[in-house]
Design a protein around this motif. Structure first.
Motif, PDB file in Angstrom:
ATOM      1  N   VAL A   2      -0.088  -1.954 -16.309  1.00  0.00           N
ATOM      2  CA  VAL A   2      -0.401  -1.374 -14.995  1.00  0.00           C
ATOM      3  C   VAL A   2       0.418  -2.070 -13.918  1.00  0.00           C
ATOM      4  O   VAL A   2       1.029  -1.427 -13.054  1.00  0.00           O
ATOM      5  CB  VAL A   2      -1.911  -1.488 -14.691  1.00  0.00           C
ATOM      6  CG1 VAL A   2      -2.202  -1.086 -13.241  1.00  0.00           C
ATOM      7  CG2 VAL A   2      -2.722  -0.620 -15.642  1.00  0.00           C
ATOM      8  N   MET A   3       0.453  -3.393 -13.960  1.00  0.00           N
ATOM      9  CA  MET A   3       1.172  -4.155 -12.939  1.00  0.00           C
ATOM     10  C   MET A   3       2.678  -3.924 -13.030  1.00  0.00           C
ATOM     11  O   MET A   3       3.369  -3.823 -12.009  1.00  0.00           O
ATOM     12  CB  MET A   3       0.850  -5.643 -13.073  1.00  0.00           C
ATOM     13  CG  MET A   3      -0.607  -5.989 -12.821  1.00  0.00           C
ATOM     14  SD  MET A   3      -1.196  -5.344 -11.215  1.00  0.00           S
ATOM     15  CE  MET A   3      -2.919  -5.833 -11.261  1.00  0.00           C
ATOM     16  N   VAL A  63      -5.887   4.348 -14.021  1.00  0.00           N
ATOM     17  CA  VAL A  63      -6.603   3.575 -13.005  1.00  0.00           C
ATOM     18  C   VAL A  63      -6.799   4.418 -11.750  1.00  0.00           C
ATOM     19  O   VAL A  63      -7.893   4.445 -11.163  1.00  0.00           O
ATOM     20  CB  VAL A  63      -5.834   2.283 -12.670  1.00  0.00           C
ATOM     21  CG1 VAL A  63      -6.462   1.569 -11.474  1.00  0.00           C
ATOM     22  CG2 VAL A  63      -5.794   1.360 -13.878  1.00  0.00           C
ATOM     23  N   ARG A  64      -5.753   5.124 -11.349  1.00  0.00           N
ATOM     24  CA  ARG A  64      -5.852   5.968 -10.155  1.00  0.00           C
ATOM     25  C   ARG A  64      -6.923   7.025 -10.331  1.00  0.00           C
ATOM     26  O   ARG A  64      -7.714   7.300  -9.413  1.00  0.00           O
ATOM     27  CB  ARG A  64      -4.499   6.615  -9.862  1.00  0.00           C
ATOM     28  CG  ARG A  64      -3.418   5.627  -9.439  1.00  0.00           C
ATOM     29  CD  ARG A  64      -2.048   6.286  -9.356  1.00  0.00           C
ATOM     30  NE  ARG A  64      -2.045   7.410  -8.449  1.00  0.00           N
ATOM     31  CZ  ARG A  64      -1.629   8.629  -8.776  1.00  0.00           C
ATOM     32  NH1 ARG A  64      -1.189   8.894  -9.994  1.00  0.00           N
ATOM     33  NH2 ARG A  64      -1.636   9.593  -7.873  1.00  0.00           N
ATOM     34  N   HIS A  99       2.176   0.295   1.401  1.00  0.00           N
ATOM     35  CA  HIS A  99       0.736   0.175   1.627  1.00  0.00           C
ATOM     36  C   HIS A  99      -0.024   1.161   0.746  1.00  0.00           C
ATOM     37  O   HIS A  99      -1.047   0.805   0.121  1.00  0.00           O
ATOM     38  CB  HIS A  99       0.424   0.429   3.103  1.00  0.00           C
ATOM     39  CG  HIS A  99      -1.042   0.578   3.395  1.00  0.00           C
ATOM     40  ND1 HIS A  99      -1.897  -0.500   3.452  1.00  0.00           N
ATOM     41  CD2 HIS A  99      -1.809   1.689   3.603  1.00  0.00           C
ATOM     42  CE1 HIS A  99      -3.122  -0.073   3.702  1.00  0.00           C
ATOM     43  NE2 HIS A  99      -3.094   1.245   3.800  1.00  0.00           N
ATOM     44  N   HIS A 100       0.461   2.377   0.672  1.00  0.00           N
ATOM     45  CA  HIS A 100      -0.184   3.429  -0.115  1.00  0.00           C
ATOM     46  C   HIS A 100      -0.228   3.049  -1.598  1.00  0.00           C
ATOM     47  O   HIS A 100      -1.276   3.162  -2.247  1.00  0.00           O
ATOM     48  CB  HIS A 100       0.600   4.735   0.086  1.00  0.00           C
ATOM     49  CG  HIS A 100       0.170   5.859  -0.791  1.00  0.00           C
ATOM     50  ND1 HIS A 100      -1.096   6.378  -0.776  1.00  0.00           N
ATOM     51  CD2 HIS A 100       0.874   6.580  -1.716  1.00  0.00           C
ATOM     52  CE1 HIS A 100      -1.179   7.382  -1.648  1.00  0.00           C
ATOM     53  NE2 HIS A 100       0.005   7.511  -2.237  1.00  0.00           N
ATOM     54  N   LEU A 101       0.870   2.570  -2.135  1.00  0.00           N
ATOM     55  CA  LEU A 101       0.952   2.278  -3.562  1.00  0.00           C
ATOM     56  C   LEU A 101       0.219   0.995  -3.934  1.00  0.00           C
ATOM     57  O   LEU A 101      -0.317   0.881  -5.045  1.00  0.00           O
ATOM     58  CB  LEU A 101       2.412   2.191  -3.997  1.00  0.00           C
ATOM     59  CG  LEU A 101       3.231   3.484  -3.865  1.00  0.00           C
ATOM     60  CD1 LEU A 101       4.669   3.244  -4.286  1.00  0.00           C
ATOM     61  CD2 LEU A 101       2.615   4.613  -4.688  1.00  0.00           C
ATOM     62  N   GLN A 102       0.174   0.022  -3.038  1.00  0.00           N
ATOM     63  CA  GLN A 102      -0.447  -1.256  -3.371  1.00  0.00           C
ATOM     64  C   GLN A 102      -1.972  -1.215  -3.333  1.00  0.00           C
ATOM     65  O   GLN A 102      -2.628  -2.169  -3.788  1.00  0.00           O
ATOM     66  CB  GLN A 102       0.067  -2.357  -2.434  1.00  0.00           C
ATOM     67  CG  GLN A 102       1.500  -2.757  -2.726  1.00  0.00           C
ATOM     68  CD  GLN A 102       1.928  -4.010  -1.987  1.00  0.00           C
ATOM     69  OE1 GLN A 102       1.220  -4.513  -1.114  1.00  0.00           O
ATOM     70  NE2 GLN A 102       3.098  -4.527  -2.335  1.00  0.00           N
ATOM     71  N   ALA A 103      -2.547  -0.118  -2.859  1.00  0.00           N
ATOM     72  CA  ALA A 103      -4.007   0.003  -2.869  1.00  0.00           C
ATOM     73  C   ALA A 103      -4.572  -0.076  -4.278  1.00  0.00           C
ATOM     74  O   ALA A 103      -5.751  -0.402  -4.470  1.00  0.00           O
ATOM     75  CB  ALA A 103      -4.421   1.319  -2.205  1.00  0.00           C
ATOM     76  N   PHE A 145      -4.148  -2.277  -6.454  1.00  0.00           N
ATOM     77  CA  PHE A 145      -4.542  -3.631  -6.841  1.00  0.00           C
ATOM     78  C   PHE A 145      -6.044  -3.849  -6.623  1.00  0.00           C
ATOM     79  O   PHE A 145      -6.727  -4.412  -7.476  1.00  0.00           O
ATOM     80  CB  PHE A 145      -3.744  -4.678  -6.065  1.00  0.00           C
ATOM     81  CG  PHE A 145      -2.273  -4.675  -6.384  1.00  0.00           C
ATOM     82  CD1 PHE A 145      -1.831  -4.614  -7.696  1.00  0.00           C
ATOM     83  CD2 PHE A 145      -1.327  -4.732  -5.381  1.00  0.00           C
ATOM     84  CE1 PHE A 145      -0.473  -4.609  -7.999  1.00  0.00           C
ATOM     85  CE2 PHE A 145       0.029  -4.738  -5.671  1.00  0.00           C
ATOM     86  CZ  PHE A 145       0.456  -4.670  -6.987  1.00  0.00           C
ATOM     87  N   GLY A 146      -6.539  -3.391  -5.490  1.00  0.00           N
ATOM     88  CA  GLY A 146      -7.978  -3.499  -5.224  1.00  0.00           C
ATOM     89  C   GLY A 146      -8.789  -2.654  -6.194  1.00  0.00           C
ATOM     90  O   GLY A 146      -9.876  -3.061  -6.633  1.00  0.00           O
ATOM     91  N   THR A 147      -8.250  -1.482  -6.528  1.00  0.00           N
ATOM     92  CA  THR A 147      -8.928  -0.611  -7.481  1.00  0.00           C
ATOM     93  C   THR A 147      -9.052  -1.279  -8.844  1.00  0.00           C
ATOM     94  O   THR A 147     -10.107  -1.227  -9.488  1.00  0.00           O
ATOM     95  CB  THR A 147      -8.159   0.709  -7.622  1.00  0.00           C
ATOM     96  OG1 THR A 147      -8.127   1.368  -6.347  1.00  0.00           O
ATOM     97  CG2 THR A 147      -8.833   1.625  -8.637  1.00  0.00           C
ATOM     98  N   VAL A 148      -7.970  -1.909  -9.305  1.00  0.00           N
ATOM     99  CA  VAL A 148      -7.997  -2.584 -10.607  1.00  0.00           C
ATOM    100  C   VAL A 148      -9.068  -3.672 -10.632  1.00  0.00           C
ATOM    101  O   VAL A 148      -9.860  -3.767 -11.585  1.00  0.00           O
ATOM    102  CB  VAL A 148      -6.610  -3.181 -10.933  1.00  0.00           C
ATOM    103  CG1 VAL A 148      -6.705  -4.145 -12.120  1.00  0.00           C
ATOM    104  CG2 VAL A 148      -5.618  -2.078 -11.249  1.00  0.00           C
TER     105      VAL A 148
END
Length: 235
Positions: A92-93, A175-176, A214-218, A220-223
């Motif tokens: 994922v990362m 994940v998304r 910003h949009h794509l890095q959200a 990380f919080g979801t994971v």
């Protein structure tokens, strides 16, 4: 927002239509079922059963599973058979790293070079996203989300950039998808897409790249949240 609709029942003959290569359609159908968790991590996959459910021979199913193995979405074990892969955090990362690098570069170029056709295309897509978000239609929203991002690469004549992203982001997409039932998530994503589109319209490459990042890095919080709530899905 209306209650979220259930995912479309996975894998039926209705998903296979004339005019497209059979192996490609079978791959897309199984991949979609894995990404939407209609086929869950750890679930056994039988060539025979999948062929029966899709109304096809076993050959395109076998070819699809080989490709899905290359994408990291299924695991093939000589003694145990084929299983849906767990969501591997390292993958994922890595997918996020590749996607961010490519898409921030693409959106910069879109802000610098895109012609007048891109703005109305994005506006129409975002309007449709808002409707899908209001109705809680996850699957429809995901298709529109994909179309939004794909249109950026196509607008600047970089279709292979999007193909590369597609090839690496299967784990990321699961994940998304898991995050979409959260209250307000679809509306949040729609707003972020609108912000990106505005930066492109303003022809501000730095702002467009910042908003895309910003949009794509959200994710990380979801994971982190999903690993706490559904640890069995992850590896």
């Amino acid at each position: 927002m209306a209650g979220l609709s259930s995912p479309t029942v996975a894998l039926s003959p209705h998903e296979i239509t004339p005019g497209r290569p059979m192996a490609l359609q079978v791959h897309d159908a199984i991949r979609r079922a894995i990404l939407t968790l209609a086929l869950k991590p750890g679930e056994a996959l039988s060539e025979k059963e999948l062929a029966l459910r899709l109304g096809v021979s076993r050959t395109p199913v076998r070819e699809a599973l080989i490709k899905l193995s290359d994408e990291g979405l299924v695991d093939v074990f000589p003694q145990r058979g084929t299983l849906v892969a767990p969501i591997r955090i390292a993958e994922v990362m890595e997918a996020q790293f590749v996607r961010e690098a490519l898409e921030t570069a693409v959106v910069r170029r879109a802000a610098e070079q895109a012609d007048g056709h891109l703005a109305p295309t994005l506006a129409g897509n975002i309007e449709a996203q808002a409707s899908a978000a209001h109705a809680g239609e996850r699957d429809a929203f995901l298709r529109l989300d994909e179309a939004f991002h794909r249109s950026l690469s196509e607008a600047v004549a970089l279709p292979r950039a999007w193909k590369t992203i597609q090839n690496v982001k299967g784990q990321l997409d699961r994940v998304r998808y898991l995050s979409l039932p959260e209250a307000g998530q679809l509306a949040t994503l729609t707003g972020e897409h609108a912000d990106i589109a505005e930066a492109i319209r303003l022809r501000d490459p730095d702002l467009a790249a910042e908003r895309m990042k910003h949009h794509l890095q959200a994710v990380f919080g979801t994971v982190r949240k999903l690993m706490r709530e559904q640890p069995a899905l992850f590896n």
